[in-house]
Design a protein around this motif. Structure first.
Motif, short mmCIF file in Angstrom:
data_model
loop_
_atom_site.label_atom_id
_atom_site.label_comp_id
_atom_site.label_asym_id
_atom_site.label_seq_id
_atom_site.Cartn_x
_atom_site.Cartn_y
_atom_site.Cartn_z
N PRO A 48 0.73 -1.36 0.03
CA PRO A 48 0.04 -0.04 0.09
C PRO A 48 0.85 1.27 0.01
CG PRO A 48 -0.74 -1.62 1.86
CD PRO A 48 0.70 -1.91 1.27
N CYS A 49 0.34 2.34 -0.80
CA CYS A 49 0.96 3.61 -0.70
C CYS A 49 0.04 4.35 -1.55
CB CYS A 49 2.43 3.66 -1.51
SG CYS A 49 3.27 4.92 -1.45
N SER A 50 -0.23 5.82 -0.87
CA SER A 50 -1.18 6.74 -1.36
C SER A 50 -0.79 7.90 -1.07
CB SER A 50 -2.76 6.12 -1.00
OG SER A 50 -2.84 6.25 0.21
N VAL A 51 -1.19 8.87 -1.69
CA VAL A 51 -1.26 10.32 -1.50
C VAL A 51 -2.59 10.70 -0.52
CG1 VAL A 51 -1.14 12.80 -2.66
CG2 VAL A 51 -0.28 10.99 -3.82
N SER A 52 -2.11 11.43 0.47
CA SER A 52 -2.97 12.17 1.40
C SER A 52 -2.83 13.44 1.50
CB SER A 52 -2.76 11.44 2.71
OG SER A 52 -3.62 12.06 3.60
N PRO A 53 -4.14 14.32 1.44
CA PRO A 53 -5.50 13.97 0.90
C PRO A 53 -5.38 13.47 -0.68
CG PRO A 53 -5.25 16.32 1.09
CD PRO A 53 -4.03 15.83 1.31
N ASP A 54 -6.55 12.90 -0.96
CA ASP A 54 -6.67 12.36 -2.49
C ASP A 54 -6.34 13.32 -3.46
OD1 ASP A 54 -7.40 10.10 -1.29
OD2 ASP A 54 -9.67 10.23 -1.73
N TYR A 55 -5.40 12.86 -4.43
CA TYR A 55 -4.75 13.85 -5.42
C TYR A 55 -4.72 13.01 -6.64
CZ TYR A 55 -1.70 17.26 -7.47
OH TYR A 55 -1.34 18.12 -8.55
N ASN A 56 -4.96 13.52 -7.88
CA ASN A 56 -4.66 13.13 -9.24
C ASN A 56 -3.35 12.92 -9.62
OD1 ASN A 56 -4.99 12.09 -11.86
ND2 ASN A 56 -6.47 13.25 -12.28
N VAL A 57 -2.71 11.85 -9.66
CA VAL A 57 -1.25 11.85 -9.90
C VAL A 57 -1.21 11.10 -11.26
CG1 VAL A 57 -0.48 11.55 -7.76
CG2 VAL A 57 -1.07 9.45 -8.79
N GLU A 58 -2.36 10.70 -12.31
CA GLU A 58 -2.08 10.19 -13.59
C GLU A 58 -1.18 11.02 -14.42
OE1 GLU A 58 -6.64 8.49 -14.64
OE2 GLU A 58 -6.34 10.89 -14.57
N GLU A 105 2.67 -4.45 -11.00
CA GLU A 105 1.79 -3.41 -11.68
C GLU A 105 0.89 -2.68 -10.68
OE1 GLU A 105 -2.11 -5.17 -13.05
OE2 GLU A 105 -1.28 -6.93 -11.90
N LEU A 106 0.53 -1.26 -11.33
CA LEU A 106 -0.18 -0.29 -10.39
C LEU A 106 -1.51 -0.55 -10.71
CD1 LEU A 106 2.11 2.76 -11.00
CD2 LEU A 106 2.06 1.27 -9.05
N PHE A 107 -2.41 -0.03 -9.92
CA PHE A 107 -3.87 0.01 -10.12
C PHE A 107 -4.10 1.49 -10.94
CE2 PHE A 107 -3.25 -2.43 -6.51
CZ PHE A 107 -3.98 -3.69 -6.70
N GLU A 108 -4.08 1.24 -12.10
CA GLU A 108 -4.10 2.64 -13.03
C GLU A 108 -5.48 3.28 -12.89
OE1 GLU A 108 -2.43 2.47 -16.87
OE2 GLU A 108 -0.80 1.17 -16.32
N ASP A 109 -6.54 2.64 -12.80
CA ASP A 109 -7.82 3.22 -12.65
C ASP A 109 -8.02 3.98 -11.26
OD1 ASP A 109 -7.69 0.96 -11.45
OD2 ASP A 109 -9.94 0.50 -11.62
N GLU A 110 -6.98 3.78 -10.33
CA GLU A 110 -7.14 4.54 -9.10
C GLU A 110 -6.08 5.50 -8.97
OE1 GLU A 110 -7.32 1.92 -5.80
OE2 GLU A 110 -8.93 0.63 -6.65
N LEU A 111 -5.20 5.81 -9.92
CA LEU A 111 -4.13 6.84 -9.92
C LEU A 111 -4.86 8.27 -9.84
CD1 LEU A 111 -1.81 5.64 -12.71
CD2 LEU A 111 -1.41 5.81 -10.27
N LYS A 112 -6.12 8.42 -10.16
CA LYS A 112 -6.86 9.83 -10.11
C LYS A 112 -7.26 10.21 -8.69
CE LYS A 112 -11.31 7.66 -11.42
NZ LYS A 112 -10.73 6.19 -11.63
N GLY A 114 -4.81 9.18 -6.39
CA GLY A 114 -3.77 8.97 -5.49
C GLY A 114 -3.36 7.81 -4.87
N ASN A 115 -4.03 6.89 -5.22
CA ASN A 115 -3.48 5.40 -4.86
C ASN A 115 -2.40 4.80 -5.81
OD1 ASN A 115 -3.40 2.90 -4.07
ND2 ASN A 115 -5.14 2.17 -4.87
N LEU A 138 5.63 15.54 -6.81
CA LEU A 138 4.51 15.66 -5.97
C LEU A 138 4.71 17.20 -5.19
CD1 LEU A 138 1.74 14.64 -4.66
CD2 LEU A 138 3.27 13.74 -3.01
N GLU A 139 3.59 18.02 -5.41
CA GLU A 139 3.73 19.34 -4.46
C GLU A 139 3.42 19.17 -3.11
OE1 GLU A 139 1.43 21.85 -6.61
OE2 GLU A 139 2.36 21.92 -8.42
#
Length: 224
Positions: A48-58, A105-112, A114-115, A138-139
């Motif tokens: 697991p690794c994600s951006v907090s708060p949610d952020y689109n990283v596509e 692999e990544l979960f590309e549909d969840e990059l929007k 921040g996952n 990442l800002e």
């Protein structure tokens, strides 16, 4: 005065919006699990690794690497291959470690949202260790997180190994029930009978020769 009050109010709202957005950028960071991820050999596992708060990283670059992996000394640029690299909305296979090709692999549909969690298929004992997720552009504050993976051997493999290890070793000083080289009973009986017959025949021959010598009165010439 009315126009001045409207100006002050507008300026205050604009400043507040800018400050809130700036604070949101400063508070954006990557987060990973607080404890190691455990898996068994051969399993599929998610780090697991994600951006907090949610952020689109596509549209950003996402890197997964092994922080303990040292660069090749023969490479003057000290380049290090990756477990997974996502760049320009696609995977960069050319920069991938050979042992992870086709397994990460990544979960590309969840990059929007921040996952950027990483999935590893068919994990091996060699996969155990530290993994770093990293978004260079990442800002905000924290741009990376470290995830530790623990891989345990399969239960049946452990059982087989323990069974072989715990098998009792024969003690050469102890007698066993296996009697190597001992003939069967009937062979012994037959041997005894043959010996007795030979003894009887021998005595009979000797007795016959003695009687013959006495009869011919040539006992001295007889060899018994």
């Amino acid at each position: 005065m009315v126009h001045f009050g409207v100006f002050v109010l507008g300026f205050s709202l604009a400043f507040w919006s800018f400050t809130a957005a700036h604070r949101e950028d400063e508070g954006r960071h990557l987060i990973g699990p607080g404890q190691p991820i455990e898996a068994s050999e051969g399993d599929d596992v998610i780090l697991p690794c994600s951006v907090s708060p949610d952020y689109n990283v596509e549209d950003l670059t996402v890197e997964w690497s092994l922080p303990d992996l040292k660069p090749d000394p023969s490479d003057r640029l000290s380049r290090v291959d990756y477990v997974f690299v996502y760049r320009s909305r696609r995977e960069e296979v050319d920069m991938k470690l050979q042992e992870f090709i086709g397994r990460t692999e990544l979960f590309e549909d969840e990059l929007k949202i921040g996952n950027i969690s990483l999935k590893i298929s068919n994990v091996t004992l060699a996969d155990a260790g530290k993994y770093r997720c990293f978004i260079p552009k990442l800002e905000g504050g924290v741009k990376e997180a470290v995830v530790r993976l623990v891989v345990e051997p399969r239960a049946n493999s452990t059982l087989t190994t323990e069974t072989q290890t715990n098998s009792p070793t024969p003690d050469p000083t102890q007698e066993t029930d296996v009697k190597v080289g001992q003939p069967p009973l009937w062979t012994l009986v037959l041997s005894v009978c043959i010996v007795l017959v030979m003894v009887v025949v021998g005595f009979g021959v000797k007795h016959f020769l003695l009687k013959r010598c006495v009869r011919e009165k040539e006992t001295k010439r007889c060899i018994i």
